[in-house]
Design an enzyme around this catalytic site. Sequence first.
Site, PDB file in Angstrom:
ATOM      1  N   SER A 146      -4.826  -5.976  -4.266  1.00 22.06           N
ATOM      2  CA  SER A 146      -3.506  -5.335  -4.313  1.00 22.06           C
ATOM      3  C   SER A 146      -3.452  -4.039  -3.505  1.00 22.06           C
ATOM      4  CB  SER A 146      -3.120  -5.119  -5.763  1.00 22.06           C
ATOM      5  OG  SER A 146      -3.171  -6.361  -6.412  1.00 22.06           O
ATOM      6  N   ARG A 161      -4.739   0.097   4.910  1.00 23.90           N
ATOM      7  CA  ARG A 161      -5.184   1.412   4.432  1.00 23.90           C
ATOM      8  C   ARG A 161      -5.381   1.332   2.931  1.00 23.90           C
ATOM      9  NH1 ARG A 161      -0.058   1.858   6.113  1.00 23.90           N
ATOM     10  NH2 ARG A 161       1.409   1.465   4.447  1.00 23.90           N
ATOM     11  N   ASP A 199      -0.570  -8.562  -5.585  1.00 22.98           N
ATOM     12  CA  ASP A 199      -0.150  -8.715  -6.991  1.00 22.98           C
ATOM     13  C   ASP A 199       1.356  -8.945  -7.152  1.00 22.98           C
ATOM     14  OD1 ASP A 199       0.323  -6.110  -6.172  1.00 22.98           O
ATOM     15  OD2 ASP A 199      -0.612  -5.136  -7.886  1.00 22.98           O
TER      16      ASP A 199
END
Length: 477
Positions: A146, A161, A199
């Site tokens: 996630s 990132r 997610d």
Amino acid sequence: MTVSNEITNSLKELENEFSVPKETLLKIIDYFVEELNRGLVDGSDPLGIPMNLQWVMEYPTGNETGDYLALDFGGTNLRVVMVHLLGNGKLETDQGFYKLPSNMRTTNDRNELFDFFAECLEKFLIDKHPSGIPENQVFPLGFTFSYPASQKRIDSGVLQRWTKGFDIPGVEGEDVVPLLMEKIIKRNLPIKVVALINDTCGALVASRYVNPKTEMGCIFGTGVNGSYYEIVSNITKFKGLIPNDIPENSLMLINCEYGSFDNAHKVIPRTKYDLIIDETSPRPGQQTFEKATAGFYLGDLLRLTLLDYYKKGIIFQNISNETVKILETEHCIDASFPSFLESDESDDLKTCKKLFNDVFKIENASFEDCYFARKASEFIGTRAARLSTCGISAAAKKRNYESFDVAADGSLYLKYTKFAERAADALAETFGWPADMPYEKHPIKIVKSLDGSGVGAAVIAALAHNRQSKGLSLGME
Ligand code: BGC
């Protein structure tokens, strides 16, 4: 009990700073729609929303079947889930929880993280198969990762990132699937990653497996984000690259990664506390929307507010040096702290008093201190809930959806005092529904999702498996 003018005035000032009136929400939503569009057209803007393709081109039917493993790495802990999809919207699950070691968020060695994942998978399989892990079977795994990952295929993903305070070198810019597979192979585990899943996408698909009104998946937790299905012809940034067996009128599940909404700082009103949060985070300038709304930051927003008003001489006078040190410690409280403060409805605010004693070692916090902190929490929590709905309103506007369910998960949505009510009220205000309309009649409803990171991952893995068995493509290469 009454409070002094000084406290009342300070609270007025603070309320002003944190308030997002309807006009501001509407302005934010318009700009949000622009950013969603831009992310589909031009992937090169470093300040824009990534709008990552999840490579799920269909809604689940509820008839997907099979056994799938899911590995859920969301931010706080790790979970392994065995999902048996039985069709007819039915399923069974079996799961194991594993505590993420506290140093893992910022370890210097990426191997530690990926080996920890493989170790948990191994523990889970041994636990479920005490007489030996079956050798003649390969478990397909949906890896719920996630964080923003750009995916050229459903079974790969390059970390754009780190978010949510993670900062592990050597992972940004890398495909995380081979990193995990290397450790799985090293331990000789009969597991193959078949899908990398966000997610929010998991939440949407898991809920859609049982509820056809679901059109969005959202997480309001440690981090914040949303997903929805877009029409392929609108994703012009990949024109000519999307394989022919995914027609222009097909759907494509998009992981918006809108935690990075407004990184150009155009519309979200930011307080001086937001600026400090940003400057002191491992990735300044990124995740602007997330930093104002997500659970990872709400505790710290309160801490910084309290510290400021302590320094101004308004609250917590005569506290010990030890307490000042705690107040100065980043992330010493999480979002449960303001949530607990807000839940104290007693006349003398005794829960607040106890919390300050337990956590900040303030033996006798005054009623005014508690009152101030409780109100500050209310402003911070209300702003988070109201802002959080802007992503939903923007996606609804973009797709012309008037009536649908948003499958939601995450600690703020599930546990933060009044978060869900405040979000529903903000949607009503935005769309102009009557204030007395009962929540269950709201055309756009935020509902608790099925376990997206477990069940959703399994359903997405099953959808990928079905496509593969028909010889259809799973991505761009
Ligand atoms: C991540 C998203 C994730 C969200 C909720 C954000 O920090 O970038 O990928 O969906 O948190 O977990």
